[in-house]
Design a protein around this motif. Structure first.
Motif, PDB file in Angstrom:
ATOM      1  N   LEU A 182       2.323  19.904 134.265  1.00  0.00           N
ATOM      2  CA  LEU A 182       3.707  19.693 133.841  1.00  0.00           C
ATOM      3  C   LEU A 182       3.824  18.896 132.535  1.00  0.00           C
TER       4      LEU A 182
ATOM      5  N   ALA B 190       2.921  21.212 129.735  1.00  0.00           N
ATOM      6  CA  ALA B 190       3.929  22.247 129.520  1.00  0.00           C
ATOM      7  C   ALA B 190       5.163  21.659 128.851  1.00  0.00           C
ATOM      8  N   LEU B 191       5.553  20.458 129.302  1.00  0.00           N
ATOM      9  CA  LEU B 191       6.729  19.806 128.724  1.00  0.00           C
ATOM     10  C   LEU B 191       6.473  19.418 127.274  1.00  0.00           C
TER      11      LEU B 191
ATOM     12  N   LYS C 106       6.826  22.324 124.997  1.00  0.00           N
ATOM     13  CA  LYS C 106       8.204  22.745 124.761  1.00  0.00           C
ATOM     14  C   LYS C 106       8.969  21.722 123.928  1.00  0.00           C
ATOM     15  N   LEU C 107       8.716  20.442 124.227  1.00  0.00           N
ATOM     16  CA  LEU C 107       9.522  19.394 123.603  1.00  0.00           C
ATOM     17  C   LEU C 107       8.940  18.939 122.270  1.00  0.00           C
ATOM     18  N   GLU C 108       7.678  19.234 122.061  1.00  0.00           N
ATOM     19  CA  GLU C 108       6.947  18.747 120.883  1.00  0.00           C
ATOM     20  C   GLU C 108       7.087  17.233 120.763  1.00  0.00           C
ATOM     21  N   ASP C 109       6.967  16.549 121.881  1.00  0.00           N
ATOM     22  CA  ASP C 109       7.101  15.082 121.906  1.00  0.00           C
ATOM     23  C   ASP C 109       6.358  14.600 123.150  1.00  0.00           C
TER      24      ASP C 109
ATOM     25  N   LEU D  48       8.019  11.626 125.221  1.00  0.00           N
ATOM     26  CA  LEU D  48       9.168  12.058 126.016  1.00  0.00           C
ATOM     27  C   LEU D  48       8.693  12.908 127.198  1.00  0.00           C
TER      28      LEU D  48
ATOM     29  N   VAL E  81       9.551  12.317 131.122  1.00  0.00           N
ATOM     30  CA  VAL E  81      10.236  13.340 131.930  1.00  0.00           C
ATOM     31  C   VAL E  81       9.393  13.654 133.164  1.00  0.00           C
TER      32      VAL E  81
END
Lengths: 384, 336
Positions: free
Chosen positions: A299, A302-303, A306-309, A312, A316
């Motif tokens: 996770l 994957a996050l 998507k977030l390019e951070d 963060l 999350v």
């Protein structure tokens, strides 16, 4: 689970019971709203001065008299109100005074109690008096027969048992054999006044004091003409509670302690042969998704993608893992509750993002309370 | 105490000093800090975490070397459960170093009181067997609350008359849930009024004086950051102060969510939730939910601070299934 509308079909009284802090007042108001919307004339009785809830029902203040909630308010929330919703806040002291006035054989006896110093001190604070007066008001409204359904929000008791015992405990002190000790010409009242020679009484006088003992005797004596009336009424109240047209709903939260209390309370209802209708669990953390299926997904990675951070993404993921832990705890506790109660009939109301204190919130809660089984599953899946 | 007649006037940058009337001095004199008192009453609505806060305060005081006892006044034994201890009942049982626990039973308290009053055994037996005594003990309204407060007072005495009674530096009471405000704490005053003269009157007056002695007795209100609990806390603070006359030293706002995400982050996550599927979407939505709740809680915190005079301290929401001693210890370190 049969839907709540079915459970309450044909019922005249719905009693929401549970320990403090589990959302009883909100649940009671939501149930009353839902049943009124379906066409019944409903009155909700609360003992909790939930000011903003009163405000939101368009009632500046709730008093010991029922007031009708303006149907236009519901229309604004998109709730079609086919019936009528009434609400009142119980005033235990005023109800107690009314009861005394009703039971007193004559004006003199009535005034003797109402003006008694001890009565004035205790009628508000008397242990169990809130609980008993709630039952009393319920009985009175039911006898008058103006409503199709009465919904009672029971007072917060630390111990569920207190609530069921309330009528008994309250009448204990004004009833029966023990009181007659005071009332006989040779009873305590006379003995205290000095004619008796009991050694026990002498000892009692020493640690309690003569004046207080005399005042207490006078207090118990003032009630003497009403003993039979109180007893008969308590019996009728108990009969009404056990009637099949009455329905007890147990309200609780998803944590271990409230769930244990709900199990305990259910057992007491069954023991007392009182009609149990179902259990409502408030503020449930729904499992966000069935994640075990895609456990292979990393996770945070994957996050992060998507977030390019990355930072963060970490936060999350951490938040999600905390949230899942709570959701799993809730699910475990609710399974335990369902198996202890031998029912599949657990109604779950999710933990909403905003706490509920207005009509919009009640309407939201109602979607869960009165949903059919499939609707509920769909809503749960759609959330979070 | 060196609380002279000159009181620094708050807000004066030059440290100007000014003479104040006696009542002002009383109000401005520093009272002992919460845990330096003899008795701390932890109160609030049901389900807000009173027991947890009472235990956390107890752990904190014990860690500071104070011999402390936490009293429960219902038979629920929530405090001993936090320590995974068996029910303690009407006994002073040590949970940890310097920390004891007791569950106060009114009937036992009544017996103990009578035992202390009547030294002659035959007299006590006579009384305990007497129908009138048993009837009055069961039927007199409010008597259970009165003897419970009497026992709390007894625990706080330095020269305890009870056999093998330990001396405690601090007594912490996990008070019953306040249905309607303050009934429990008003019991002594009610009894003092009912019994105009005599031994019960003087006992009740002594208890009331103890509870309302702001040097010795303090209260902490536990609340939740939600609309109705905030309203009720403000009302409770006022009633405790104006009607009972006790010192309200702290309000603990319990269960505050962390602020993990900023507003722009939350906007990005909302977008992500709309475009993604599966666990990424679920995690993003959980984050948005958390942000909303944390924000609404902060608004309630601000509202509470505007409405009360007492300092409001926050306690974090603990993301764990059930509270044990470790969680209570962590919470105790966050108390101030």
């Amino acid at each position: 689970m049969p839907e709540l509308g079915e459970v309450l079909e044909g019922k005249e009284i719905c009693i929401c019971a549970g320990s403090g802090g589990v959302g009883k007042t909100t649940t009671s108001a939501a149930i009353a709203t839902g049943m009124a919307a379906s066409g019944l004339k409903v009155c909700v009785l609360t003992i909790d001065p939930a000011k903003r809830l009163a405000d939101s029902l368009g009632l500046e203040e709730l008093g010991n008299e029922a007031r009708r909630v303006d149907p236009a308010l519901f229309e604004r929330q998109g709730v079609e109100m086919e019936g009528e919703l009434w609400a009142m806040m119980l005033d235990p002291k005023a109800t107690f005074d009314e009861l005394v006035a009703r039971q007193a054989p004559d004006e003199e006896s009535r005034d003797r109690v109402l003006e008694n110093r001890i009565y004035q001190q205790i009628s508000n604070a008397l242990a169990g008096s809130q609980e008993y007066m709630a039952m009393e008001k319920l009985f009175e409204l039911h006898t008058e027969g103006d409503y199709d359904l009465l919904v009672l929000d029971t007072p917060p008791t630390r111990n569920a048992l207190d609530f069921l015992d309330a009528p008994k405990r309250l009448t204990q002190f004004i009833e029966g054999r023990s009181l007659r000790v005071f009332m006989k010409p040779t009873g305590l009242a006379a003995k205290v006044a000095g004619r008796g020679t009991s050694v026990a009484l002498g000892v009692l006088k020493r640690i309690v004091g003569f004046d207080l003992l005399a005042d207490l005797a006078e207090f118990f004596n003032a009630f003497s003409g009403m003993v039979d009336g109180f007893q008969a009424r308590a019996k009728r109240v108990n009969k009404l509670l056990a009637d099949p047209s009455t329905c007890f709903l147990v309200v609780c939260g998803p944590q271990g302690e409230p769930v244990e209390e709900a199990v305990y309370f259910h057992r007491k209802l069954v023991e007392a042969k009182l009609p149990f209708g179902g259990v409502i669990v408030n503020k449930v953390h729904y499992p966000a998704e069935k994640l075990r299926g895609d456990g292979a997904v990393d996770l945070p990675e994957a996050l992060a993608e998507k977030l390019e951070d990355a930072d963060l993404a970490q936060r999350v993921a951490a938040n999600f893992s905390d949230y899942q832990a709570l959701a799993e705890r809730d699910a475990r506790n609710i399974d335990h509750l369902a198996s202890e109660l031998r029912t599949k009939g657990v109604i779950r109301v999710p933990y909403l993002d905003e706490d509920v204190h207005d009509l919009a919130g009640l309407a939201e809660i109602n979607r869960y309370l009165f949903a059919t089984g499939e609707e509920r599953v769909a809503m749960a899946a759609g959330r979070a | 105490m060196a609380c002279g007649l000159e009181i620094p006037l708050r807000g004066y940058s030059d440290g100007g000093r000014v003479f104040l009337p006696a009542c002002e001095i009383a109000r401005n004199c520093p009272i002992p800090e919460l845990l330096d008192k003899r008795l701390v009453i932890v109160t609030g609505k049901g389900g807000v975490g009173k027991t947890t806060v009472a235990v956390a305060l107890g752990l904190r005081a014990a860690a500071e070397g104070k011999r402390t006892i936490v009293c429960e006044v219902s038979s629920q034994e929530n405090a001993s459960r936090i320590f995974d201890h068996t029910a303690v009942g009407f006994h002073e049982v040590e949970m940890e170093e310097n920390l004891w626990s007791i569950s106060i039973d009114p009937d036992e308290s009544m017996r103990e009181y009578v035992l202390l009053q009547l030294k002659v055994r035959a007299m006590r037996d006579l009384l305990f067997r007497s129908r009138i005594f048993n009837y009055l003990a069961a039927a007199t309204p409010g008597l259970k609350e009165l003897v419970t407060i009497g026992k709390i007072w007894e625990l706080a005495q330095l020269d305890r008359k009870v056999k093998q009674g330990r001396k405690y530096d601090l007594v912490i009471v996990d008070a019953p849930a306040t249905g309607h405000g303050v009934g429990f704490l008003e019991t002594p005053r009610t009894f003092a009024a009912i019994a105009r003269v005599g031994p019960i009157h003087s006992q009740a007056q002594r208890l009331d004086a103890f509870i309302t002695d702001q040097e010795q007795t303090g209260t902490a209100i536990v609340a939740l950051p939600e609309e109705m609990p905030v309203n009720e806390t403000a009302a409770l603070e006022k009633d405790l102060r104006d009607e009972v006359g006790v010192a309200v030293d702290r309000i603990y706002l319990n269960g505050l969510y962390p602020e993990r995400f900023s507003k722009p982050e939350c906007e990005r996550l909302t977008q992500l939730a709309e475009t993604e599927q599966g666990s990424v979407r679920a995690a993003a939505r959980a984050a948005v939910s958390e942000h909303e709740r944390a924000r609404s809680q902060r608004a309630q915190l601000a509202r509470l601070r505007r409405r009360v005079e007492t300092p409001v301290k926050t306690l974090p929401f603990l993301f764990e299934p059930e509270l044990g001693p470790e969680a209570a210890r962590r919470l105790s370190r966050r108390l101030s």
